[in-house]
Design an enzyme around this catalytic site. Sequence first.
Site, PDB file in Angstrom:
ATOM      1  N   GLY A  10      62.842 -44.135 -82.416  1.00  0.00           N
ATOM      2  CA  GLY A  10      63.721 -43.164 -82.348  1.00  0.00           C
ATOM      3  C   GLY A  10      64.429 -42.684 -83.703  1.00  0.00           C
ATOM      4  N   ASP A  31      59.755 -50.088 -78.237  1.00  0.00           N
ATOM      5  CA  ASP A  31      60.099 -49.030 -77.780  1.00  0.00           C
ATOM      6  C   ASP A  31      59.115 -48.349 -76.618  1.00  0.00           C
ATOM      7  OD1 ASP A  31      60.539 -45.969 -77.745  1.00  0.00           O
ATOM      8  OD2 ASP A  31      61.758 -46.324 -79.662  1.00  0.00           O
ATOM      9  N   SER A 124      79.226 -45.959 -80.038  1.00  0.00           N
ATOM     10  CA  SER A 124      79.402 -44.766 -80.336  1.00  0.00           C
ATOM     11  C   SER A 124      80.999 -44.376 -80.346  1.00  0.00           C
ATOM     12  CB  SER A 124      79.026 -43.890 -79.228  1.00  0.00           C
ATOM     13  OG  SER A 124      79.251 -42.445 -79.340  1.00  0.00           O
ATOM     14  N   TYR A 150      77.505 -41.422 -69.866  1.00  0.00           N
ATOM     15  CA  TYR A 150      77.017 -41.980 -71.081  1.00  0.00           C
ATOM     16  C   TYR A 150      78.122 -42.853 -72.031  1.00  0.00           C
ATOM     17  CZ  TYR A 150      75.705 -41.968 -75.903  1.00  0.00           C
ATOM     18  OH  TYR A 150      75.483 -42.358 -77.252  1.00  0.00           O
ATOM     19  N   LYS A 154      78.489 -47.191 -73.084  1.00  0.00           N
ATOM     20  CA  LYS A 154      78.744 -47.700 -74.324  1.00  0.00           C
ATOM     21  C   LYS A 154      79.880 -48.638 -74.392  1.00  0.00           C
ATOM     22  CE  LYS A 154      75.242 -45.815 -76.657  1.00  0.00           C
ATOM     23  NZ  LYS A 154      74.233 -46.706 -77.066  1.00  0.00           N
ATOM     24  N   ASN A 180      79.120 -38.955 -86.137  1.00  0.00           N
ATOM     25  CA  ASN A 180      78.054 -38.044 -85.869  1.00  0.00           C
ATOM     26  C   ASN A 180      77.006 -37.929 -86.734  1.00  0.00           C
ATOM     27  OD1 ASN A 180      80.632 -37.003 -84.589  1.00  0.00           O
ATOM     28  ND2 ASN A 180      79.432 -35.562 -83.586  1.00  0.00           N
ATOM     29  N   ARG A 291      83.320 -26.570 -74.529  1.00  0.00           N
ATOM     30  CA  ARG A 291      82.560 -27.370 -73.807  1.00  0.00           C
ATOM     31  C   ARG A 291      83.521 -28.513 -73.066  1.00  0.00           C
ATOM     32  NH1 ARG A 291      77.775 -30.656 -76.970  1.00  0.00           N
ATOM     33  NH2 ARG A 291      79.436 -31.600 -77.626  1.00  0.00           N
TER      34      ARG A 291
HETATM   35  P1  NAD Z   1      66.845 -41.718 -79.772  1.00  0.00           P
HETATM   36  O1  NAD Z   1      66.670 -41.167 -78.181  1.00  0.00           O
HETATM   37  O2  NAD Z   1      66.098 -41.008 -80.845  1.00  0.00           O
HETATM   38  O3  NAD Z   1      66.242 -43.421 -79.823  1.00  0.00           O
HETATM   39  C1  NAD Z   1      66.293 -44.184 -78.661  1.00  0.00           C
HETATM   40  C2  NAD Z   1      64.903 -44.895 -78.725  1.00  0.00           C
HETATM   41  O4  NAD Z   1      65.072 -45.723 -77.469  1.00  0.00           O
HETATM   42  C3  NAD Z   1      63.992 -43.896 -78.448  1.00  0.00           C
HETATM   43  O5  NAD Z   1      62.986 -43.994 -79.363  1.00  0.00           O
HETATM   44  C4  NAD Z   1      63.511 -44.173 -76.840  1.00  0.00           C
HETATM   45  O6  NAD Z   1      62.107 -43.945 -76.685  1.00  0.00           O
HETATM   46  C5  NAD Z   1      63.984 -45.483 -76.825  1.00  0.00           C
HETATM   47  N1  NAD Z   1      64.119 -46.101 -75.512  1.00  0.00           N
HETATM   48  C6  NAD Z   1      64.968 -45.379 -74.462  1.00  0.00           C
HETATM   49  N2  NAD Z   1      65.056 -46.458 -73.399  1.00  0.00           N
HETATM   50  C7  NAD Z   1      64.183 -47.447 -73.654  1.00  0.00           C
HETATM   51  C8  NAD Z   1      63.999 -48.386 -72.766  1.00  0.00           C
HETATM   52  N3  NAD Z   1      64.600 -48.876 -71.580  1.00  0.00           N
HETATM   53  N4  NAD Z   1      63.015 -49.549 -73.368  1.00  0.00           N
HETATM   54  C9  NAD Z   1      62.557 -49.209 -74.601  1.00  0.00           C
HETATM   55  N5  NAD Z   1      62.725 -48.155 -75.204  1.00  0.00           N
HETATM   56  C10 NAD Z   1      63.815 -47.170 -74.868  1.00  0.00           C
HETATM   57  O7  NAD Z   1      68.338 -41.768 -80.010  1.00  0.00           O
HETATM   58  P2  NAD Z   1      68.906 -42.137 -81.616  1.00  0.00           P
HETATM   59  O8  NAD Z   1      69.889 -40.862 -81.906  1.00  0.00           O
HETATM   60  O9  NAD Z   1      68.397 -42.796 -82.351  1.00  0.00           O
HETATM   61  O10 NAD Z   1      70.013 -43.051 -80.904  1.00  0.00           O
HETATM   62  C11 NAD Z   1      70.078 -44.549 -81.115  1.00  0.00           C
HETATM   63  C12 NAD Z   1      71.136 -45.128 -80.328  1.00  0.00           C
HETATM   64  O11 NAD Z   1      72.281 -44.895 -80.815  1.00  0.00           O
HETATM   65  C13 NAD Z   1      71.314 -45.069 -78.860  1.00  0.00           C
HETATM   66  O12 NAD Z   1      71.611 -46.115 -78.265  1.00  0.00           O
HETATM   67  C14 NAD Z   1      72.432 -43.909 -78.884  1.00  0.00           C
HETATM   68  O13 NAD Z   1      73.164 -43.982 -77.646  1.00  0.00           O
HETATM   69  C15 NAD Z   1      73.347 -44.388 -79.735  1.00  0.00           C
HETATM   70  N6  NAD Z   1      74.015 -43.413 -80.674  1.00  0.00           N
HETATM   71  C16 NAD Z   1      73.346 -42.165 -81.023  1.00  0.00           C
HETATM   72  C17 NAD Z   1      74.261 -41.140 -81.569  1.00  0.00           C
HETATM   73  C18 NAD Z   1      73.555 -39.896 -82.179  1.00  0.00           C
HETATM   74  O14 NAD Z   1      74.314 -38.926 -82.375  1.00  0.00           O
HETATM   75  N7  NAD Z   1      72.355 -39.830 -82.167  1.00  0.00           N
HETATM   76  C19 NAD Z   1      75.576 -41.235 -81.699  1.00  0.00           C
HETATM   77  C20 NAD Z   1      76.231 -42.546 -81.267  1.00  0.00           C
HETATM   78  C21 NAD Z   1      75.452 -43.463 -80.752  1.00  0.00           C
HETATM   79  C1  UD1 Z   2      78.382 -35.735 -78.559  1.00  0.00           C
HETATM   80  C2  UD1 Z   2      78.870 -36.358 -77.322  1.00  0.00           C
HETATM   81  C3  UD1 Z   2      79.164 -37.972 -77.744  1.00  0.00           C
HETATM   82  C4  UD1 Z   2      77.805 -38.402 -78.256  1.00  0.00           C
HETATM   83  C5  UD1 Z   2      77.375 -37.617 -79.577  1.00  0.00           C
HETATM   84  C6  UD1 Z   2      76.370 -38.163 -80.234  1.00  0.00           C
HETATM   85  C7  UD1 Z   2      79.955 -34.908 -76.015  1.00  0.00           C
HETATM   86  C8  UD1 Z   2      81.517 -34.410 -75.168  1.00  0.00           C
HETATM   87  N1  UD1 Z   2      80.044 -35.916 -76.849  1.00  0.00           N
HETATM   88  O1  UD1 Z   2      79.525 -35.750 -79.593  1.00  0.00           O
HETATM   89  O2  UD1 Z   2      79.392 -38.642 -76.702  1.00  0.00           O
HETATM   90  O3  UD1 Z   2      78.162 -39.761 -78.806  1.00  0.00           O
HETATM   91  O4  UD1 Z   2      77.200 -36.304 -79.094  1.00  0.00           O
HETATM   92  O5  UD1 Z   2      75.223 -37.979 -79.188  1.00  0.00           O
HETATM   93  O6  UD1 Z   2      78.881 -34.095 -75.463  1.00  0.00           O
HETATM   94  N2  UD1 Z   2      79.108 -27.749 -80.691  1.00  0.00           N
HETATM   95  C9  UD1 Z   2      79.198 -26.524 -80.836  1.00  0.00           C
HETATM   96  N3  UD1 Z   2      77.889 -25.767 -80.445  1.00  0.00           N
HETATM   97  C10 UD1 Z   2      76.738 -26.456 -79.962  1.00  0.00           C
HETATM   98  C11 UD1 Z   2      76.806 -27.920 -80.048  1.00  0.00           C
HETATM   99  C12 UD1 Z   2      78.095 -28.419 -80.476  1.00  0.00           C
HETATM  100  O7  UD1 Z   2      80.032 -25.452 -81.066  1.00  0.00           O
HETATM  101  O8  UD1 Z   2      75.787 -25.943 -79.630  1.00  0.00           O
HETATM  102  C13 UD1 Z   2      80.582 -28.351 -81.292  1.00  0.00           C
HETATM  103  C14 UD1 Z   2      80.825 -29.313 -80.340  1.00  0.00           C
HETATM  104  O9  UD1 Z   2      81.866 -28.501 -79.613  1.00  0.00           O
HETATM  105  C15 UD1 Z   2      81.750 -30.208 -81.232  1.00  0.00           C
HETATM  106  C16 UD1 Z   2      80.814 -30.232 -82.666  1.00  0.00           C
HETATM  107  O10 UD1 Z   2      79.993 -29.283 -82.536  1.00  0.00           O
HETATM  108  O11 UD1 Z   2      82.826 -29.983 -81.852  1.00  0.00           O
HETATM  109  C17 UD1 Z   2      79.965 -31.465 -82.656  1.00  0.00           C
HETATM  110  O12 UD1 Z   2      79.058 -31.499 -81.265  1.00  0.00           O
HETATM  111  P1  UD1 Z   2      78.084 -32.467 -80.898  1.00  0.00           P
HETATM  112  O13 UD1 Z   2      77.165 -32.585 -82.016  1.00  0.00           O
HETATM  113  O14 UD1 Z   2      77.568 -32.436 -79.506  1.00  0.00           O
HETATM  114  O15 UD1 Z   2      78.684 -34.028 -80.911  1.00  0.00           O
HETATM  115  P2  UD1 Z   2      80.111 -34.637 -80.324  1.00  0.00           P
HETATM  116  O16 UD1 Z   2      80.550 -33.535 -79.403  1.00  0.00           O
HETATM  117  O17 UD1 Z   2      80.849 -34.890 -81.388  1.00  0.00           O
END
Ligand code: NAD
Ligand code: UD1
Length: 339
Positions: A10, A31, A124, A150, A154, A180, A291
Amino acid sequence: MLILLTGGAGYIGSHTCLELIRRGHEIVVLDNLSNSSRESLRRVQEITGHTIALHVGDLADPEVVREIFSTRRIDAVIHFAGLKSVSESLRNPLKYYQTNLGSTLALLQQMESYGIKKLVFSSSATVYGDPCGLPSKEDSPIGIALSNPYGRTKSMIEQILQDAAFADPLLSIAALRYFNPIGAHESGRIGEDPKQEPNNLFPYISQVAIGLRPKVSVFGGNYPTIDGTGVRDYIHVMDLAEGHAAALEYLKPGFDAYNLGSGCGASVLEVIAAFSRVSKSAIPYDIVAERPGDVAASYADVSKASRDLKWTTSRSLEVACRDAWAWQSANPTGYVDNG
Ligand code: NAD
Ligand code: UD1
């Protein structure tokens, strides 16, 4: 170390693969490709010149994990796998509890059976909910009045990990609370590739800049922030990848949580302006209703990670925009059709 990365194909996992290989670690990826493709890892191999063992399967399937643990001496696990869409979790909460909690429990059981004691978990900043004070510190209360399933998964997983570490004094667990994550590897060869319409701001802006979407909807213009739009702590995905390597190399017995962020906030309009400057593209936007579930501002106190892990971010918002733009403009439709 030989490290298993669950969800390693991912967005964050693939960038972390690069950093771990750069530091000389060996990696194995598990994965199910539900939100990724083999192509991300093929490109990591191309950049690093290293072969990555990919096991395609579901983490909740004990046979799949057993196959890996019984044939390789895994030293540590980084657990990224899981579902991450806030909106989908509101529509289908049971799927989120089943996948995120079920697969983590299955992983912990197999780690116990095979005596694997080191774990880094993708948590997160969402666990802080509406922060009672800013910046958010690791000892702030978590899991209170969270707005979606979600986020609750976590927080619940952190609780489970804490109990597991309490029961087994040899377990070393770090929960990394990402703020973020944005941007891409500087090569522009790997990056974020949302399969559906992005929920998050940064990939949405990138898609507007490249012309895939007409404009950004800015959620809310009356927050008590610098310009009325939401403020977040954006962290370059390669800084985040380095944070994983630092946490892994530091791990100590017990459970610990670390904020991984830059420590600074940027508003939605500041992010749009930065991306527009760097990409030299107009990014039209409209300010629309808030939102539901969003907080006005969130940013990290990063002093604990800096003190213990000797880690801080080094890449600016501008650099993240530059790298995301390199990725987006070279791969307008993501990994698909780009061989
Ligand atoms: P992503 O979706 O790109 O990566 C997650 C990966 O897990 C994917 O490749 C998916 O195919 C795999 N996957 C999902 N369920 C599975 C399962 N049951 N078995 C095996 N593989 C599985 O997401 P990401 O952005 O890389 O996020 C990675 C982790 O970080 C996640 O746990 C997400 O919740 C956490 N996280 C992400 C963000 C963000 O903004 N991207 C923020 C906070 C936390
Ligand atoms: C969101 C999730 C959070 C998750 C994180 C990473 C919510 C309420 N929270 O965080 O749980 O861990 O993503 O996946 O969804 N925004 C806009 N327009 C858009 C999208 C976002 O204005 O089209 C604004 C939002 O209001 C916020 C900022 O951009 O102020 C960031 O948003 P986003 O990227 O979705 O992240 P979070 O809300 O911080």
